[in-house]
Enzyme design. Structure first.
Site, PDB file in Angstrom:
ATOM      1  N   HIS A 146      30.779  36.636  53.114  1.00 57.04           N
ATOM      2  CA  HIS A 146      31.401  36.013  52.529  1.00 57.04           C
ATOM      3  C   HIS A 146      31.491  36.631  50.957  1.00 57.04           C
ATOM      4  O   HIS A 146      32.836  36.771  49.979  1.00 57.04           O
ATOM      5  CB  HIS A 146      31.787  34.698  52.483  1.00 57.04           C
ATOM      6  N   GLU A 147      30.438  35.936  50.514  1.00 56.66           N
ATOM      7  CA  GLU A 147      30.433  36.624  49.156  1.00 56.66           C
ATOM      8  C   GLU A 147      30.744  38.157  49.124  1.00 56.66           C
ATOM      9  O   GLU A 147      31.458  38.216  47.473  1.00 56.66           O
ATOM     10  CB  GLU A 147      29.165  36.428  48.127  1.00 56.66           C
ATOM     11  N   HIS A 150      34.669  38.893  48.119  1.00 56.24           N
ATOM     12  CA  HIS A 150      34.855  39.135  47.132  1.00 56.24           C
ATOM     13  C   HIS A 150      35.216  40.108  45.915  1.00 56.24           C
ATOM     14  O   HIS A 150      35.632  40.547  45.097  1.00 56.24           O
ATOM     15  CB  HIS A 150      34.415  37.539  46.367  1.00 56.24           C
ATOM     16  N   GLU A 235      40.205  32.040  49.475  1.00 57.13           N
ATOM     17  CA  GLU A 235      39.036  31.932  49.874  1.00 57.13           C
ATOM     18  C   GLU A 235      38.903  32.173  51.470  1.00 57.13           C
ATOM     19  O   GLU A 235      38.220  32.361  52.319  1.00 57.13           O
ATOM     20  CB  GLU A 235      39.004  30.691  49.447  1.00 57.13           C
TER      21      GLU A 235
END
Length: 328
Positions: A146-147, A150, A235
């Site tokens: 997930h990070e 980004h 997100e």
């Protein structure tokens, strides 16, 4: 002091205050007019304003990123101290075709992970130590994916730039409206004094001043809401990308639920805690993250639609589609 004497003194004060405010308004107006007269051609002016807004947003982003890393209560984690974790990050970075980020382990007093920076330098992943006690290996991998999502599209930079540009536009509008704000404030104050009611702000000039100030504030609020809305969408997109890369949406859903439960206060005054979840619409609009429940539900629907959990083998692979991103 007689009433007549008080009214005369109050009127004199009102006239003086009006003169002061109008003088300040004229000074600012003359200054802005002089700047406008010395302006370059319109295309050049627009280019300079755009460059100024972009430069200020970029500087704010770079300084903010450096401050975050400098304020960490932790250290960069070398490969020899956590080879398995580094291998997982290497594998995820290869699959997502992103530059390998630096890894920091810190104590943030709450289970958390976030990404800063990005671009050609790879950025940094910051992981709280408590996550390693709280989550399984597959859940840790989902959070890392997930990070990395980004960093893949440089979400932090994109959001900071959009927010900075919006604030610059509102700031320019405020500067342009400053003479009118000063004049209206002076007229409202002087009118109240001349009427012998210094604290009264119900007159037409006061209403006009509030309307203009409210419009400028509304512009600032709108900019903030748009920035937060973009952050929430990113997100969701980062959740989707993590589920796509790992092939395991339920792992990310479990990780989000575990983190939420670990950060919920359990003491008797919990309703007054800053960590209390709220149903207030304004707070939801101002939040940078969607609710955990909404994110988990989307991931569960994705897991149901794709059938049995599919683990993607380690190693580089071509990125599919455009890759949906978000900010965390």
């Amino acid at each position: 002091m007689s009433r007549l004497a008080f009214r005369a003194a109050a009127a004199a004060v009102g006239v003086v205050l009006l003169a002061v405010y109008l003088t300040a308004a004229l000074f600012v107006c003359d200054l802005l007019r002089a700047l406008w007269a010395a302006r370059p051609d319109l295309p050049v002016l627009l280019a300079l304003l755009a460059a100024g807004a972009l430069g200020s947003a970029y500087l704010s982003y770079r300084v903010g990123t450096a401050q975050v890393l400098a304020s960490l209560d932790g250290d960069r984690l070398p490969r020899e101290r956590a080879p398995d974790l580094h291998r997982r990050i290497d594998s995820l970075a290869a699959r997502m075709e992103v530059a390998r980020p630096a890894l920091y382990v810190t104590d943030t007093r709450a289970p958390n992970a976030f990404a800063v920076g990005g671009g050609s330098d790879g950025g940094a992943l910051v992981v709280d130590r408590s996550l390693f006690r709280l989550l399984s290996a597959r859940e840790i991998e989902a959070i890392l994916a997930h990070e990395l999502a980004h960093l893949e599209r440089n979400d932090g930079f994109a959001i900071a730039m959009a927010d900075g540009i919006g604030r610059s536009v509102v700031g320019l509008a405020t500067v342009a409206a400053l003479p009118a704000l000063l004049a209206l404030s002076g007229l409202a104050t002087a009118s109240a004094w001349i009427r012998g009611r210094p604290s009264d702000r119900s007159g037409p000039f006061a209403r006009l001043h509030r309307a203009l100030a409210g419009a400028l504030f509304a512009g600032f609020v709108l900019t903030t809401l748009l920035s937060r809305s973009r952050s929430r969408r990113r997100e969701f997109a980062a959740d989707d990308r993590a589920a796509e890369v790992t092939g395991d949406p339920t792992a990310l859903a479990r990780a989000l639920r575990r983190i939420e439960r670990a950060t919920e206060p359990t003491w008797s005054l919990a309703p007054f805690s800053t960590h209390k979840r709220t149903e207030d619409a304004a707070e939801r609009w101002l939040s940078t993250h969607p609710s955990t429940g909404e994110r988990v539900e989307r991931l569960r629907r994705r897991a149901e639609s794709q059938g049995p959990t599919r683990r993607i083998p380690a190693g580089p692979s071509r990125r599919t589609g455009g890759g949906r991103r978000a900010s965390r």
